[in-house]
Design an enzyme around this catalytic site. Sequence first.
Site, PDB file in Angstrom:
ATOM      1  N   LYS A   1      34.489 121.466  30.869  1.00 55.00           N
ATOM      2  CA  LYS A   1      33.657 120.287  31.112  1.00 55.00           C
ATOM      3  C   LYS A   1      32.304 120.521  30.455  1.00 55.00           C
ATOM      4  CE  LYS A   1      31.602 117.482  34.713  1.00 55.00           C
ATOM      5  NZ  LYS A   1      31.647 117.082  36.126  1.00 55.00           N
TER       6      LYS A   1
ATOM      7  N   ARG B   1      27.044 108.369  36.518  1.00 49.72           N
ATOM      8  CA  ARG B   1      25.969 108.766  37.425  1.00 49.72           C
ATOM      9  C   ARG B   1      25.290 107.533  38.009  1.00 49.72           C
ATOM     10  NH1 ARG B   1      23.784 113.855  33.718  1.00 49.72           N
ATOM     11  NH2 ARG B   1      25.735 115.039  33.848  1.00 49.72           N
TER      12      ARG B   1
ATOM     13  N   GLU C   1      37.249 129.522  29.559  1.00 51.24           N
ATOM     14  CA  GLU C   1      37.101 128.793  30.831  1.00 51.24           C
ATOM     15  C   GLU C   1      38.468 128.345  31.374  1.00 51.24           C
ATOM     16  OE1 GLU C   1      34.980 128.125  33.018  1.00 51.24           O
ATOM     17  OE2 GLU C   1      32.955 128.300  32.198  1.00 51.24           O
TER      18      GLU C   1
ATOM     19  N   LYS D   1      36.963 117.478  29.277  1.00 51.35           N
ATOM     20  CA  LYS D   1      36.091 116.332  29.540  1.00 51.35           C
ATOM     21  C   LYS D   1      34.761 116.512  28.826  1.00 51.35           C
ATOM     22  CE  LYS D   1      33.737 114.300  33.410  1.00 51.35           C
ATOM     23  NZ  LYS D   1      33.100 114.633  34.613  1.00 51.35           N
TER      24      LYS D   1
END
Length: 340
Positions: free
Chosen positions: A208, A218, A247, A262
């Site tokens: 991400k 947001r 990751e 993402k």
Amino acid sequence: MSSTSNGPETTDLRLVRRPRRNRKAEWARRLVRENALTTSDLIWPMFVIDGEKRREPVPSMPGVDRQSVDEIVRSAAEAAELGIPAIALFPYTDPALKDPDGSEALNPDNLVCRAARAIKKEVPEVGVIIDAALDPYTSHGHDGVMAGGRILNDETVARLVRQSVIQAEAGADVIAPSDMMDGRVGAIREGLDAAGFQDVQIMSYAAKYASAFYGPFRDAVGSGALLVGDKRTYQMDPANSDEALVEAGLDVEEGADMIMVKPGLPYLDVLYRVKTGLGMPTFAYQVSGEYAMIEGAARNGWLDGEKAMMESLLAFKRAGADGVLTYFAPRAARLLRGRA
Ligand code: PBG
């Protein structure tokens, strides 16, 4: 001495290979088509808000509403009816309930838990995915606990474990850690198992990025205006892709059942590498800013919105995605049904 004749004989390139032959008609194009989007590939993200019979448009995401729990249940039923396998729930938390530690995340009766319970009661066949992250609940808009301007890793993970168990108790089928703390997938797996939730899956936001494309989201959850600074000390640097494999590899080792990349379209190379490198069920999140770009341009008459939507979703399949989280899910599903 060159001929000036332009007859068919002189312009014939005498090519053995003419790739256009396979594109000469729709039947031929269908026959050689390599990838396809189906309704089974879609995950529909939805925003929940307090109240009843309430739908409130998100201005930066035209066509997307925040919905009260009763409305969300109807949308979940619509997802089931359309054949969309799963939905993802994101709460718009009353600002009065936000604090620096995101305590409301640990309230078993919080908005997202109430939504999950209601959906699982009325539409149990639809998969319910809920984020593990504190940003909808913190007064500073960060995904974790903040102290001295820093986001504390291990303290945050301890809270995410409790949040995950509470959400599983409310009926979440999948926990989706979106916080990018180190070690959270392993800790959440252990916490879920200890609480008897061995069958609750983990879909980790594995790679991400610290992206500008989350802006409209947001707004939708009400964390944007509150955000102090940025998320670059925990979300990934857009310059990196080897790091995405590290990751994602860690999340798989720690027990992630499914992994996600993402944002979506700007990171198709990462999606491709993660899918081919790890061979896991891999998802792309076509995020709020990507939705806003396509939908905004379409509403201005600058591009054919329907075609751009389907082309963008197909691109995820071509890059190796097993599925896509997209705000276009219901519209794409309706279109696909019409074509079947
Ligand atoms: C929260 C979260 C975000 C998104 C999904 N979960 C925003 C962020 O990390 O700031 C973004 C989704 C979108 O933009 O559509 N951790």
